[in-house]
Design an enzyme around this catalytic site. Structure first.
Site, PDB file in Angstrom:
ATOM      1  N   ASN A  71       0.783  -1.263  -0.068  1.00 39.29           N
ATOM      2  CA  ASN A  71      -0.042  -0.065   0.047  1.00 39.29           C
ATOM      3  C   ASN A  71       0.812   1.058   0.000  1.00 39.29           C
ATOM      4  OD1 ASN A  71      -1.431   2.114   1.094  1.00 39.29           O
ATOM      5  ND2 ASN A  71      -3.173   0.929   1.743  1.00 39.29           N
ATOM      6  N   HIS A  81       1.034   6.063   1.988  1.00 36.08           N
ATOM      7  CA  HIS A  81       1.679   7.007   2.769  1.00 36.08           C
ATOM      8  C   HIS A  81       2.804   7.577   2.111  1.00 36.08           C
ATOM      9  CE1 HIS A  81      -1.131   6.711   5.824  1.00 36.08           C
ATOM     10  NE2 HIS A  81      -0.739   5.512   6.003  1.00 36.08           N
ATOM     11  N   ARG A  91       3.917  18.748   1.810  1.00 40.03           N
ATOM     12  CA  ARG A  91       4.502  19.761   1.312  1.00 40.03           C
ATOM     13  C   ARG A  91       4.225  20.475   0.079  1.00 40.03           C
ATOM     14  NH1 ARG A  91       9.723  21.069   3.861  1.00 40.03           N
ATOM     15  NH2 ARG A  91       9.747  22.743   2.328  1.00 40.03           N
ATOM     16  N   HIS A 117      -5.478   3.754  -1.875  1.00 43.21           N
ATOM     17  CA  HIS A 117      -6.822   4.145  -1.460  1.00 43.21           C
ATOM     18  C   HIS A 117      -7.287   5.528  -1.693  1.00 43.21           C
ATOM     19  CE1 HIS A 117      -9.676   4.055   2.461  1.00 43.21           C
ATOM     20  NE2 HIS A 117     -10.340   4.542   1.400  1.00 43.21           N
ATOM     21  N   ARG A 138      -9.332   8.246  -1.035  1.00 44.95           N
ATOM     22  CA  ARG A 138     -10.351   8.672   0.081  1.00 44.95           C
ATOM     23  C   ARG A 138     -11.140   9.761  -0.518  1.00 44.95           C
ATOM     24  NH1 ARG A 138      -8.993   6.422   5.403  1.00 44.95           N
ATOM     25  NH2 ARG A 138     -10.843   7.683   6.082  1.00 44.95           N
ATOM     26  N   ARG A 162      -6.888  12.718   0.963  1.00 50.07           N
ATOM     27  CA  ARG A 162      -6.019  13.239   1.853  1.00 50.07           C
ATOM     28  C   ARG A 162      -4.705  12.603   1.507  1.00 50.07           C
ATOM     29  NH1 ARG A 162      -7.529  10.011   7.501  1.00 50.07           N
ATOM     30  NH2 ARG A 162      -9.696  11.136   6.705  1.00 50.07           N
ATOM     31  N   GLU A 172      -8.581   0.508  -3.405  1.00 47.94           N
ATOM     32  CA  GLU A 172      -9.030   0.348  -2.184  1.00 47.94           C
ATOM     33  C   GLU A 172     -10.227   1.803  -2.226  1.00 47.94           C
ATOM     34  OE1 GLU A 172      -6.384  -0.235   1.292  1.00 47.94           O
ATOM     35  OE2 GLU A 172      -8.000   0.827   2.025  1.00 47.94           O
ATOM     36  N   THR A 175      -8.633   3.321   8.314  1.00 46.47           N
ATOM     37  CA  THR A 175      -9.682   2.619   8.150  1.00 46.47           C
ATOM     38  C   THR A 175      -9.811   1.919   9.507  1.00 46.47           C
ATOM     39  OG1 THR A 175      -9.146   2.232   6.031  1.00 46.47           O
ATOM     40  CG2 THR A 175     -10.938   0.680   6.752  1.00 46.47           C
ATOM     41  N   GLU A 205     -11.171  -9.491   2.644  1.00 46.02           N
ATOM     42  CA  GLU A 205      -9.724  -8.923   3.372  1.00 46.02           C
ATOM     43  C   GLU A 205     -10.160  -9.041   4.921  1.00 46.02           C
ATOM     44  OE1 GLU A 205      -7.069  -6.149   1.632  1.00 46.02           O
ATOM     45  OE2 GLU A 205      -6.711  -5.685   3.684  1.00 46.02           O
ATOM     46  N   HIS A 207      -3.740  -4.894   7.742  1.00 42.40           N
ATOM     47  CA  HIS A 207      -4.149  -3.754   8.387  1.00 42.40           C
ATOM     48  C   HIS A 207      -3.262  -3.979   9.845  1.00 42.40           C
ATOM     49  CE1 HIS A 207      -6.133   0.358   8.959  1.00 42.40           C
ATOM     50  NE2 HIS A 207      -5.556  -0.120  10.218  1.00 42.40           N
ATOM     51  N   GLY A 257       1.086  -1.520   4.461  1.00 43.03           N
ATOM     52  CA  GLY A 257       1.502  -0.133   4.109  1.00 43.03           C
ATOM     53  C   GLY A 257       2.227   0.497   5.001  1.00 43.03           C
TER      54      GLY A 257
HETATM   55  N1  PXP Z   1      -5.733  -3.377   4.023  1.00 42.24           N
HETATM   56  C1  PXP Z   1      -6.837  -2.386   4.014  1.00 42.24           C
HETATM   57  C2  PXP Z   1      -8.323  -2.625   3.625  1.00 42.24           C
HETATM   58  C3  PXP Z   1      -6.445  -0.894   4.691  1.00 42.24           C
HETATM   59  O1  PXP Z   1      -7.522  -0.218   4.557  1.00 42.24           O
HETATM   60  C4  PXP Z   1      -5.149  -0.892   4.801  1.00 42.24           C
HETATM   61  C5  PXP Z   1      -4.817   0.467   5.404  1.00 42.24           C
HETATM   62  O2  PXP Z   1      -4.993   1.511   4.452  1.00 42.24           O
HETATM   63  C6  PXP Z   1      -4.518  -1.799   4.893  1.00 42.24           C
HETATM   64  C7  PXP Z   1      -4.606  -3.025   4.565  1.00 42.24           C
HETATM   65  C8  PXP Z   1      -3.127  -1.567   5.273  1.00 42.24           C
HETATM   66  O3  PXP Z   1      -2.803  -1.349   6.654  1.00 42.24           O
HETATM   67  P1  PXP Z   1      -1.272  -0.754   7.086  1.00 42.24           P
HETATM   68  O4  PXP Z   1      -1.223   0.402   6.221  1.00 42.24           O
HETATM   69  O5  PXP Z   1      -1.762  -0.534   8.688  1.00 42.24           O
HETATM   70  O6  PXP Z   1      -0.383  -1.938   6.696  1.00 42.24           O
END
Ligand code: PXP
Length: 252
Positions: free
Chosen positions: A11, A14, A22, A47, A49, A53, A74, A105, A155, A198, A220
């Site tokens: 993911n 970030h 910035r 993702h 959103r 963001r 996502e 999430t 998932e 997650h 991620g």
């Molecule tokens: N799976 C889903 C559905 C998520 O929403 C997220 C967070 O964006 C992740 C996996 C990855 O989570 P993390 O960033 O905590 O590894």
């Protein structure tokens, strides 16, 4: 059951969070996606959103065009996001709950209470050939509800398990792993493909990677956090190694 190969979806949200801090163009999430793939990622997750963001529309469009691995888009099950997914045609769409005020999430989809609102979104995506995955709590009755909704993939939310690991609460870790294992077994028996994610880190990924029904992990935050110190390729290689070691040990 013998363990099937385990995919790692990276993911890149970030990377965009840091860029947006910035303004401007760096760091580029698409460049991160290329680096992740070169280091062993099997797919990329982003993702989009409602508030944009982190990932923005142009990012998902570039990811779709420029990467040569599956894109897991996502998204919340809103009309706006369904329309974007139908246009984008990603390999997969992972439906997640989305609240404006949350930092990330926070829980799985309420697919029992939210059935009426989710069913049409799932149907439109499935009909368009997008592989739909539902981000859900690891509960047996939720697997039944996911199956009834016609999504091919779930998932499993690993957040509660990961919090128990961080808290050092061995009893809660055992209970959460048992909950994940039961849901994975039940979902798999119903014909669902099982993913999980997650909050996973190198320290917590092993027992989840060892669940034989799990086919894909989406990770991620921990990868990007480690990347600050060791670089993204090294962070991904370390995660892959932890996943693969646990998988091999569980199959032995
Ligand atoms: N799976 C889903 C559905 C998520 O929403 C997220 C967070 O964006 C992740 C996996 C990855 O989570 P993390 O960033 O905590 O590894």
């Amino acid at each position: 059951m013998p363990a099937s190969p385990l995919r790692l979806g990276v993911n890149v949200d970030h990377v965009a969070t840091l860029r947006n801090a910035r303004g401007g163009t760096m760091p580029d999430p698409v460049r991160a996606a290329h680096a992740a793939i070169a280091a062993g990622a099997d797919g990329i997750t982003a993702h989009l959103r409602e508030d944009r963001r982190h990932i923005r529309d142009a990012d998902v469009e570039r990811l779709r065009r420029e990467i040569d691995r599956p894109l897991n888009f996502e998204m919340a099950a809103t009309d706006e996001m369904v329309a974007i997914a139908l246009r984008l045609q990603p390999h997969a769409a992972c439906l997640v709950p989305e609240k404006r005020e949350e930092r990330t999430t926070e829980g799985g989809l309420d697919i029992v209470g939210g059935r009426q609102h989710l069913a049409p979104a799932i149907a439109r995506l499935v009909e368009a050939g997008v592989r739909v995955s539902l981000f859900v709590e690891p509960e047996v009755h939720v697997m039944e509800a996911a199956r009834a909704l016609g999504a091919p993939v779930v998932e499993l939310h690993t957040g509660t398990y990961c919090e128990a690991v961080i808290a050092g609460d061995a009893g809660a870790v055992r209970a959460e792993l048992a909950r994940l294992a039961r849901a994975a077994e039940h979902g798999h028996a119903l014909g669902l493909e099982i993913h999980a994610g997650h909050g996973l880190t190198v320290d917590s990924v092993g027992p989840v990677a060892a669940l034989p029904q799990v086919r894909e992990l989406n990770i991620g935050h921990a990868l990007m956090a480690e990347a600050i110190f060791d670089g993204l390729p090294a962070a991904i290689r370390a995660m892959r190694a932890a996943m693969d070691a646990a998988r091999v040990a569980s199959a032995a």
